[in-house]
Design a protein around this motif. Structure first.
Motif, PDB file in Angstrom:
ATOM      1  N   PRO A 177      51.113  42.701  39.595  1.00 22.45           N
ATOM      2  CA  PRO A 177      49.879  41.935  39.812  1.00 22.45           C
ATOM      3  C   PRO A 177      48.784  42.231  38.794  1.00 22.45           C
ATOM      4  O   PRO A 177      48.094  41.318  38.337  1.00 22.45           O
ATOM      5  N   LYS A 178      48.620  43.520  38.411  1.00 21.95           N
ATOM      6  CA  LYS A 178      47.581  43.863  37.439  1.00 21.95           C
ATOM      7  C   LYS A 178      47.872  43.212  36.100  1.00 21.95           C
ATOM      8  O   LYS A 178      46.972  42.634  35.461  1.00 21.95           O
ATOM      9  N   ASP A 179      49.127  43.295  35.648  1.00 19.18           N
ATOM     10  CA  ASP A 179      49.501  42.666  34.383  1.00 19.18           C
ATOM     11  C   ASP A 179      49.417  41.149  34.484  1.00 19.18           C
ATOM     12  O   ASP A 179      49.067  40.459  33.516  1.00 19.18           O
ATOM     13  N   ALA A 180      49.738  40.615  35.665  1.00 22.28           N
ATOM     14  CA  ALA A 180      49.690  39.158  35.863  1.00 22.28           C
ATOM     15  C   ALA A 180      48.273  38.636  35.665  1.00 22.28           C
ATOM     16  O   ALA A 180      48.074  37.548  35.106  1.00 22.28           O
ATOM     17  N   ARG A 181      47.271  39.413  36.116  1.00 27.16           N
ATOM     18  CA  ARG A 181      45.885  38.969  35.950  1.00 27.16           C
ATOM     19  C   ARG A 181      45.514  38.882  34.464  1.00 27.16           C
ATOM     20  O   ARG A 181      44.881  37.918  34.026  1.00 27.16           O
ATOM     21  N   SER A 188      47.558  36.084  32.781  1.00 28.23           N
ATOM     22  CA  SER A 188      47.121  34.768  33.216  1.00 28.23           C
ATOM     23  C   SER A 188      45.952  34.276  32.363  1.00 28.23           C
ATOM     24  O   SER A 188      45.879  33.092  32.013  1.00 28.23           O
ATOM     25  N   ARG A 189      45.030  35.177  32.030  1.00 24.02           N
ATOM     26  CA  ARG A 189      43.906  34.776  31.183  1.00 24.02           C
ATOM     27  C   ARG A 189      44.411  34.250  29.843  1.00 24.02           C
ATOM     28  O   ARG A 189      43.922  33.232  29.331  1.00 24.02           O
ATOM     29  N   LEU A 190      45.379  34.947  29.264  1.00 21.81           N
ATOM     30  CA  LEU A 190      45.920  34.527  27.971  1.00 21.81           C
ATOM     31  C   LEU A 190      46.630  33.180  28.082  1.00 21.81           C
ATOM     32  O   LEU A 190      46.466  32.309  27.224  1.00 21.81           O
ATOM     33  N   PHE A 191      47.389  33.011  29.146  1.00 16.99           N
ATOM     34  CA  PHE A 191      48.128  31.757  29.315  1.00 16.99           C
ATOM     35  C   PHE A 191      47.175  30.592  29.609  1.00 16.99           C
ATOM     36  O   PHE A 191      47.397  29.484  29.124  1.00 16.99           O
ATOM     37  N   ILE A 245      52.650  29.802  37.210  1.00 16.98           N
ATOM     38  CA  ILE A 245      53.048  29.631  38.604  1.00 16.98           C
ATOM     39  C   ILE A 245      53.887  30.810  39.068  1.00 16.98           C
ATOM     40  O   ILE A 245      53.614  31.424  40.113  1.00 16.98           O
ATOM     41  N   GLU A 246      54.895  31.155  38.298  1.00 12.71           N
ATOM     42  CA  GLU A 246      55.822  32.224  38.711  1.00 12.71           C
ATOM     43  C   GLU A 246      55.134  33.581  38.722  1.00 12.71           C
ATOM     44  O   GLU A 246      55.416  34.409  39.601  1.00 12.71           O
ATOM     45  N   MET A 247      54.221  33.840  37.780  1.00 15.34           N
ATOM     46  CA  MET A 247      53.536  35.133  37.748  1.00 15.34           C
ATOM     47  C   MET A 247      52.621  35.317  38.947  1.00 15.34           C
ATOM     48  O   MET A 247      52.334  36.445  39.353  1.00 15.34           O
ATOM     49  N   ASN A 248      52.128  34.219  39.507  1.00 19.70           N
ATOM     50  CA  ASN A 248      51.137  34.321  40.578  1.00 19.70           C
ATOM     51  C   ASN A 248      51.683  34.001  41.963  1.00 19.70           C
ATOM     52  O   ASN A 248      50.908  33.825  42.907  1.00 19.70           O
ATOM     53  N   VAL A 249      52.991  33.921  42.090  1.00 25.72           N
ATOM     54  CA  VAL A 249      53.593  33.686  43.408  1.00 25.72           C
ATOM     55  C   VAL A 249      53.266  34.820  44.372  1.00 25.72           C
ATOM     56  O   VAL A 249      53.221  34.624  45.595  1.00 25.72           O
ATOM     57  N   ARG A 301      34.735  28.887  34.028  1.00 22.50           N
ATOM     58  CA  ARG A 301      34.113  29.105  35.340  1.00 22.50           C
ATOM     59  C   ARG A 301      33.628  30.536  35.500  1.00 22.50           C
ATOM     60  O   ARG A 301      32.842  30.842  36.383  1.00 22.50           O
ATOM     61  N   GLU A 302      34.136  31.433  34.661  1.00 25.50           N
ATOM     62  CA  GLU A 302      33.763  32.847  34.713  1.00 25.50           C
ATOM     63  C   GLU A 302      33.999  33.443  36.102  1.00 25.50           C
ATOM     64  O   GLU A 302      33.161  34.141  36.664  1.00 25.50           O
ATOM     65  N   VAL A 303      35.127  33.106  36.669  1.00 26.62           N
ATOM     66  CA  VAL A 303      35.539  33.658  37.957  1.00 26.62           C
ATOM     67  C   VAL A 303      37.006  34.040  37.847  1.00 26.62           C
ATOM     68  O   VAL A 303      37.764  33.418  37.092  1.00 26.62           O
ATOM     69  N   GLU A 304      37.388  35.097  38.552  1.00 29.85           N
ATOM     70  CA  GLU A 304      38.783  35.526  38.532  1.00 29.85           C
ATOM     71  C   GLU A 304      39.669  34.427  39.108  1.00 29.85           C
ATOM     72  O   GLU A 304      39.305  33.795  40.111  1.00 29.85           O
ATOM     73  N   PHE A 305      40.826  34.221  38.491  1.00 34.12           N
ATOM     74  CA  PHE A 305      41.724  33.186  38.990  1.00 34.12           C
ATOM     75  C   PHE A 305      42.164  33.459  40.417  1.00 34.12           C
ATOM     76  O   PHE A 305      42.307  32.530  41.220  1.00 34.12           O
ATOM     77  N   THR A 306      42.357  34.730  40.748  1.00 34.81           N
ATOM     78  CA  THR A 306      42.791  35.061  42.112  1.00 34.81           C
ATOM     79  C   THR A 306      41.761  34.574  43.142  1.00 34.81           C
ATOM     80  O   THR A 306      42.118  34.022  44.179  1.00 34.81           O
ATOM     81  N   SER A 307      40.479  34.772  42.848  1.00 36.22           N
ATOM     82  CA  SER A 307      39.423  34.329  43.769  1.00 36.22           C
ATOM     83  C   SER A 307      39.384  32.810  43.873  1.00 36.22           C
ATOM     84  O   SER A 307      39.057  32.254  44.919  1.00 36.22           O
TER      85      SER A 307
END
Length: 279
Positions: free
Chosen positions: A25-29, A32-35, A57-61, A101-107
């Motif tokens: 999950p930490k690496d996925a965050r 994800s920004r790079l992707f 999609i697969e990284m954030n399942v 948006r300057e917000v974390e994708f998870t949020s």
């Protein structure tokens, strides 16, 4: 994320990830920004765009599985079905997310995922429509029943459930009744074996609906209602549709309750006479 991946990303080349679903999950965050950064400049429909989107999609399942775990007590649906529904919410979030948006994708993504799962329960798991408050009360009732059954070693009483749920006994009974609408059975379902063979549910629950006899009366009454003047129709509507009292009708019309009573009796007598004439 490895230094090689970071270097490729800085060069505008997306790193190749063998199994995105195994990314921590930490690496996925971070990835994800790079992707997302590359997804914004890639042309939609290209192989590179699809790779970036599918990898996101697969990284954030894991986000979907986390959100889905909150709904284990909602029913007997397989968790994998709920994850699939939540993934639809994840895809919607990915398609609508912007780094600006300057917000974390998870949020950003979790409300989409949870919303899609809740919509699934609301639209597909109830056999009949019941108010939202009763749907929520059913979940609370299921949890309270399980807790008390484990604690007491027996099924709890309505009074015990009422105390634990901080609801009145009438509200607990209402929640129990609403639970009957959660799932339905086919009228052709086999419920027991008889000497003549299998019996269908429809053989035991079918009854004559005497209210059907009123259909003909309603058809006969409709043109008579149409012939009433506006005030008469309004009084009939307020009394028998809105179910207002004669005093409340009087307040709406600016007349006394006694006057409303006379108008209502006169109108009903006119309708009654018309019905007797047509019959």
């Amino acid at each position: 994320m490895t230094a090689t991946m970071a270097a490729k990303a800085q060069a505008g080349v997306l790193p190749e990830i063998a199994d995105p679903m195994q990314v921590a999950p930490k690496d996925a965050r971070e990835l994800s920004r790079l992707f997302f950064d590359q997804l914004a400049v890639l042309e939609e429909g290209t192989a590179e765009y699809q790779y970036a989107r599918n990898t996101l999609i697969e990284m954030n399942v894991t986000l979907v599985r986390y959100a889905a775990s909150r709904f284990r007590s909602r029913g007997s649906e397989e968790m994998e079905d709920i994850v699939q529904v939540g993934t639809i919410g994840l895809i919607k979030a990915i398609d609508r997310f912007e780094l600006s948006r300057e917000v974390e994708f998870t949020s950003f993504a979790v409300p989409y995922i949870v919303g899609e799962i809740k919509r699934f329960f609301r639209d597909t798991t109830w056999a009949v429509h019941v108010p939202r408050r009763l749907q929520e009360a059913r979940v609370q009732l299921a949890k309270a029943t399980e807790e008390l059954r484990s604690r007491l070693g027996r099924m709890p009483t309505v009074a015990e459930l009422s105390q634990l749920m901080s609801l009145s006994e009438a509200e607990v009974n209402e929640a129990r009744l609403a639970s009957n609408g959660y799932a339905s059975s086919s009228l052709d379902a086999t419920i027991s074996a008889t000497s003549d063979g299998e019996a269908a549910l429809a053989d035991f629950i079918g009854t004559d609906d005497h209210a059907l006899e009123l259909v003909e009366d309603f058809h006969a009454l409709a043109p008579m209602l149409a012939e009433l003047d506006d005030r008469e129709r309004r009084i009939i509507h307020m009394r028998f549709v809105e179910e207002l009292t004669q005093a409340q009708i009087g307040e709406h019309l600016g007349v006394s309750q006694m006057h409303v009573s006379r108008l209502l009796n006169r109108t009903l007598a006119k309708l009654r006479e018309g019905m007797l004439t047509t019959s």
